[in-house]
Motif scaffolding. Structure first.
Motif, mmCIF file in Angstrom:
data_model
loop_
_atom_site.group_PDB
_atom_site.id
_atom_site.type_symbol
_atom_site.label_atom_id
_atom_site.label_comp_id
_atom_site.label_asym_id
_atom_site.label_seq_id
_atom_site.Cartn_x
_atom_site.Cartn_y
_atom_site.Cartn_z
ATOM 1 N N LEU A 152 61.879 90.994 43.479
ATOM 2 C CA LEU A 152 61.102 90.534 44.340
ATOM 3 C C LEU A 152 60.497 92.559 44.322
ATOM 4 C CD1 LEU A 152 63.409 89.670 47.195
ATOM 5 C CD2 LEU A 152 61.479 89.134 47.033
ATOM 6 N N GLY A 153 59.659 93.171 43.390
ATOM 7 C CA GLY A 153 59.110 94.676 43.735
ATOM 8 C C GLY A 153 59.994 95.555 43.247
ATOM 9 N N ASP A 154 59.050 97.038 43.031
ATOM 10 C CA ASP A 154 59.855 97.347 42.200
ATOM 11 C C ASP A 154 60.472 97.648 40.980
ATOM 12 O OD1 ASP A 154 58.195 99.560 44.532
ATOM 13 O OD2 ASP A 154 59.574 99.989 45.290
ATOM 14 N N THR A 155 60.063 96.838 40.150
ATOM 15 C CA THR A 155 61.010 96.678 39.200
ATOM 16 C C THR A 155 60.951 97.661 37.907
ATOM 17 O OG1 THR A 155 59.899 94.146 39.590
ATOM 18 C CG2 THR A 155 61.237 95.243 37.181
ATOM 19 N N ILE A 156 60.112 98.330 37.824
ATOM 20 C CA ILE A 156 60.746 99.804 37.444
ATOM 21 C C ILE A 156 60.040 101.226 38.027
ATOM 22 C CG2 ILE A 156 59.709 98.650 34.955
ATOM 23 C CD1 ILE A 156 56.600 100.079 35.466
ATOM 24 N N ASP A 157 60.141 102.447 38.163
ATOM 25 C CA ASP A 157 59.749 103.178 38.672
ATOM 26 C C ASP A 157 59.530 104.639 37.168
ATOM 27 O OD1 ASP A 157 59.889 105.869 40.083
ATOM 28 O OD2 ASP A 157 61.375 104.731 41.612
ATOM 29 N N ALA A 158 59.028 105.695 37.850
ATOM 30 C CA ALA A 158 58.543 106.996 36.346
ATOM 31 C C ALA A 158 59.231 107.974 35.706
ATOM 32 C CB ALA A 158 57.372 107.700 37.621
ATOM 33 N N GLY A 159 59.859 107.603 34.949
ATOM 34 C CA GLY A 159 60.511 108.909 34.235
ATOM 35 C C GLY A 159 59.878 109.950 33.881
ATOM 36 N N GLU A 160 60.385 110.858 33.690
ATOM 37 C CA GLU A 160 59.785 112.056 33.690
ATOM 38 C C GLU A 160 59.070 113.126 32.881
ATOM 39 O OE1 GLU A 160 63.198 111.588 32.532
ATOM 40 O OE2 GLU A 160 64.174 112.832 33.506
ATOM 41 N N LYS A 161 58.041 111.815 32.751
ATOM 42 C CA LYS A 161 56.565 111.756 31.178
ATOM 43 C C LYS A 161 55.187 111.513 32.903
ATOM 44 C CE LYS A 161 57.454 111.759 26.846
ATOM 45 N NZ LYS A 161 56.737 110.985 25.668
#
Length: 282
Positions: A54-63
């Protein structure tokens, strides 16, 4: 009276926020991989026909660059594939904070899904996937900078939804990341929520709406339609702080939600929900 017939069984997860990153604000990004592995194993054993994130499957890493996030997406998709061969991803604001929508969709849908909002029919159930990752001015997230609380289902999509529901057969389940049931002043609320709800209500076909985004379990009923928000998988450390659900849909429009881990605390857990609008239309 005959008992309602089970039509379709789905697996549901939300707000996985997977990234190879250190924990922050109670979000344990790396742990989401093992949490999803458990969910995939348990729900595969229950033989779900398909699965939905239902969304926000991934997020930003340090890069926080597109190449890195595509690797996160590929990794999580491999695990998610273990739940059911057919899987669907609702776009969340974090999914397209760095990536463009087509980059995300092309990675998880090998045959290429051109639109981020669409519908399908499976075993007598009509499933609708909406995309609220647009700014109020209609610009898509990923194409330009955006604020996460400026979220909209634009007019073109609302017109499509109205026509789609006119043709829909059987119970309808709607999936969207952002909230359709919260007050207008709430940051989680889609700007056109009242207009979208009106379209859903007028169809008299919608059994339930499933959402994520606000990271906590919640349930409201508005004009006969249940709106269910599921707890985030990323929040909290350890497997006990995961959350995933089994959704059963019946031919009388009723649904049953069986939650696991944090989803077992959902107000709708193991209860049969019968949308009044759908029942009146039978």
């Amino acid at each position: 009276m005959n008992a309602p017939k089970l039509l379709l069984t789905l697996g549901l997860v939300t707000d996985i926020h997977y990234a190879d990153a250190k924990p922050r604000i109670n979000r344990y990004y790396r742990e989401s991989l093992s949490k999803l592995e458990e969910a995939a194993r348990v729900l595969r054993e229950r033989k779900v026909a398909l699965s939905v994130s239902l969304g926000d499957t991934i997020d930003a890493g340090e890069k926080a660059d597109a190449a890195t996030e595509l690797e996160f997406l590929k990794r999580i998709d491999e695990v998610f594939m273990g739940m059911a061969t057919e899987r669907h991803y609702v776009l969340g604001n974090h999914c397209v904070a760095t990536l463009k929508k087509q980059e995300f969709l092309a990675t998880v849908h090998k045959r290429g899904k051109k639109r981020s909002f669409y519908s399908i029919n499976r075993q007598g159930v009509h499933l609708v996937f909406l995309d609220a990752c647009f700014r109020s001015d209609g610009v898509a997230y990923g194409d330009a900078p955006f604020k996460w609380h400026d979220t909209e289902i634009h007019l073109v999509q609302r017109m499509w939804l109205e026509e789609d529901l006119k043709k829909a057969k059987g119970p309808v389940i709607v999936f969207v990341h952002q909230r359709l049931d919260t007050p207008p002043e709430n940051h989680y609320t889609i700007k056109s929520a009242p207009e979208v709800r009106r379209i859903l209500e007028q169809s008299k076909k919608v059994s339930a709406v499933f959402m994520g985004h606000s990271h906590s379990n919640a349930q409201t009923t508005i004009n006969g339609i249940p709106y269910l928000t599921l707890a985030a998988m990323v929040e909290g450390t350890g497997p006990e702080n995961s959350g995933y659900s089994l959704l059963r849909i019946f031919d009388d429009g009723s649904i049953e939600l069986e939650g696991f881990r944090k989803h077992s605390l959902h107000p709708a857990h193991t209860k049969r929900l019968q949308p009044t609008a759908f029942a009146e239309a039978l």
